[in-house]
Write an enzyme that holds these catalytic residues in place. Structure first.
Site, short mmCIF file in Angstrom:
data_model
loop_
_atom_site.label_atom_id
_atom_site.label_comp_id
_atom_site.label_asym_id
_atom_site.label_seq_id
_atom_site.Cartn_x
_atom_site.Cartn_y
_atom_site.Cartn_z
CB THR A 318 61.82 -12.06 -46.01
OG1 THR A 318 60.84 -12.16 -47.04
CG2 THR A 318 63.21 -12.23 -46.62
CD1 TRP A 321 62.06 -19.56 -45.04
CD2 TRP A 321 64.04 -18.65 -45.50
NE1 TRP A 321 62.74 -20.43 -45.86
CE2 TRP A 321 63.96 -19.89 -46.15
CE3 TRP A 321 65.20 -17.88 -45.65
CZ2 TRP A 321 64.99 -20.38 -46.95
CZ3 TRP A 321 66.23 -18.37 -46.43
CH2 TRP A 321 66.12 -19.61 -47.06
CG HIS A 322 67.19 -15.07 -44.08
ND1 HIS A 322 66.14 -14.51 -44.77
CD2 HIS A 322 68.15 -15.32 -45.01
CE1 HIS A 322 66.46 -14.42 -46.05
NE2 HIS A 322 67.67 -14.90 -46.22
N GLY A 323 66.29 -16.99 -39.85
CA GLY A 323 66.79 -17.48 -38.57
C GLY A 323 65.89 -17.11 -37.41
#
Length: 474
Positions: A318, A321-323
């Site tokens: 997670t 996934w964001h960066g």
């Protein structure tokens, strides 16, 4: 192109919505696909080929999965599913993480690896997860494969939710892809939702975001502990109103075209625990990881140790996934740690605390989490945490007093707007007007309010005010 731009609001969207309703129903999917490709190509014409490849790739995978299911050749079906997952994740990882991996190896080995300097295709994380969910659901037998390439392409490329979500799984809109209803009331409702989301983004998120941008760029000598906390609160409000505003705009646009997208936020800052926060924040991402990773790994069914390992995998990914940055990985592991502590130790204790203390507990850790998220550079992150506890800086200074005094009323408005208080108050007023005067008056009153929001937003955008796009990293 982004929703909060003059080009979109004054040219692209009016032209598209007018042509869409004038278009015969049999051609609406094709028109929406072409409009979506134009929307995406406006900012990144060369990367449109990647999205088109993902579309055709998973359309073919879906058809093959259906074929092998009919032929009862499950082994071949599993091979196709693996090809789909590996292919999608391979494209995502190449563009999003290659330079991050090379930079990390360079730091660890004290050597120089040449970077590819790849530009991240906007929205790739969102549409990759959507196409992956489609092939997985076809493999599981939860949905039927889409036989019309135009319809499937429209689903993948649909511009309302393309660049910032919500993550719309094919199963969410399967009944509406080929057959959907439109009406004046649905279009009006969608328009109102879109305009309120626009107001969240332009009138709230952008204005408080400018404060965070100002504070985070100050020299350490100008900062104080209270000013650092004000900056943390500013980013906390900015990211909520920015992201939830985009989600509201996407859901409203979807309604205007006859789609019902899933909700992505349910007043997350009202949460009384971190567990509850992640049931209210970015709901479509949380449900995606739960459905396609956490549960297949065993969820909580195989004992506490296995559950902790499953949670670690979910939250590590997670964060990633964001960066492509260590702060995002730390952010994911930070929430993993808090959630495990809550599940193992704090759950019962929190339930015995007064409601106010539960809110304070949750909000404290949420704000700290957003500091980790916001600070791309780990040196900056360390420095900012030191400022939050007052290491080497005063508790307050003249600049802090000025900023707190100047923004105190706006912070109160933001705090109230992030809860159900404002919505309930407005709904009660409209309900009384509707029952005492008439539904038509209530409708036009709400429409007038939305029109005012639109005019104020356009005036802010025309003036060239602060208007960042937070999701280019996603």
């Amino acid at each position: 192109m982004v929703f909060s731009s003059i080009v979109f609001l004054c040219i692209f969207f009016p032209a598209v919505i007018l042509c869409y309703y004038l278009c015969p129903k049999s051609l609406r999917n094709l028109f929406l696909l072409l409009a979506s490709l134009l929307f995406y190509a406006w900012g990144e014409p060369k990367y449109i080929l990647i999205m088109l490849f993902s579309t055709v790739f998973d359309y073919c995978n879906g058809r093959l999965l259906e074929y092998f299911e009919v032929k009862k050749k499950n082994t071949f079906g599993r091979i196709i599913l693996i090809i789909s997952v590996v292919g999608n994740l391979g494209i995502l990882c190449f563009f999003k993480y290659t330079d991050f991996i090379l930079t990390s190896f360079s730091s660890l080995t004290n050597s120089e690896f040449p970077l590819l300097n790849l530009t991240l295709p906007i929205g790739i994380s969102f549409y990759t997860f959507q196409t992956m969910s489609y092939t997985i659901d076809v493999y599981r037998g939860n949905i039927k494969a889409q036989h019309n390439l135009i319809s499937f392409g429209m689903y993948v490329c649909m511009f309302p939710q393309l660049i910032a979500g919500p993550i719309v799984r094919y199963s969410d809109v399967a009944q509406e892809v080929d057959e959907r209803k439109t009406s004046f009331s649905l279009c009006a409702s969608g328009m109102q939702r879109f305009l309120l989301g626009l107001g969240k983004k332009v009138l709230l998120a952008n204005q408080i975001g400018a404060l965070w941008d100002e504070i985070s760029s100050l020299n350490a000598s100008d900062l104080s502990m209270s000013l650092a906390w004000l900056g943390a609160f500013a980013f906390t409000f900015q990211i909520y109103f920015d992201f939830s505003g985009y989600s509201d705009m996407a859901i409203g646009l979807g309604e205007m075209f006859g789609f019902h997208f899933p909700e992505n936020f349910r007043y997350p800052y009202e949460s009384k625990s971190i567990t509850e926060f992640w049931r209210r924040w970015h709901i479509t991402l949380s449900s995606w990881f739960r459905e396609y990773l956490y549960i297949p790994l065993g969820g909580s069914r195989r004992g506490t140790i296995r559950q902790i390992l499953n949670l670690f995998a979910v939250w590590f990914l997670t964060g990633l996934w964001h960066g492509a940055g260590w702060n995002f990985i730390l952010w994911g592991l930070y929430y993993f740690t808090l959630l495990v502590i809550e599940k193992l130790f704090l759950h019962k204790l929190l339930n015995h605390l007064p409601s106010v203390l539960q809110h304070i507990y949750a909000l404290f850790w949420i704000v700290i989490g957003w500091v980790i998220f916001a600070c791309d550079d780990l040196t900056m992150l360390k420095s900012y945490f030191q400022m939050l506890i007052g290491v080497g800086i005063p508790a307050c200074n003249q600049l802090a007093l000025y900023e707190w005094t100047t923004h105190s009323l706006f912070l109160v408005i933001l705090a109230l707007s992030s809860t159900q208080f404002m919505k309930k108050a407005c709904d009660n007023i409209l309900q009384k007007i509707s029952s005492n005067i008439g539904e038509a008056v209530a409708f036009w009153l709400k429409s007038s309010w939305c029109l005012l929001v639109l005019l104020l937003s356009i005036s802010m955008l025309v003036s060239g005010s602060y208007n960042p796009f937070l999701y280019f990293r996603f």
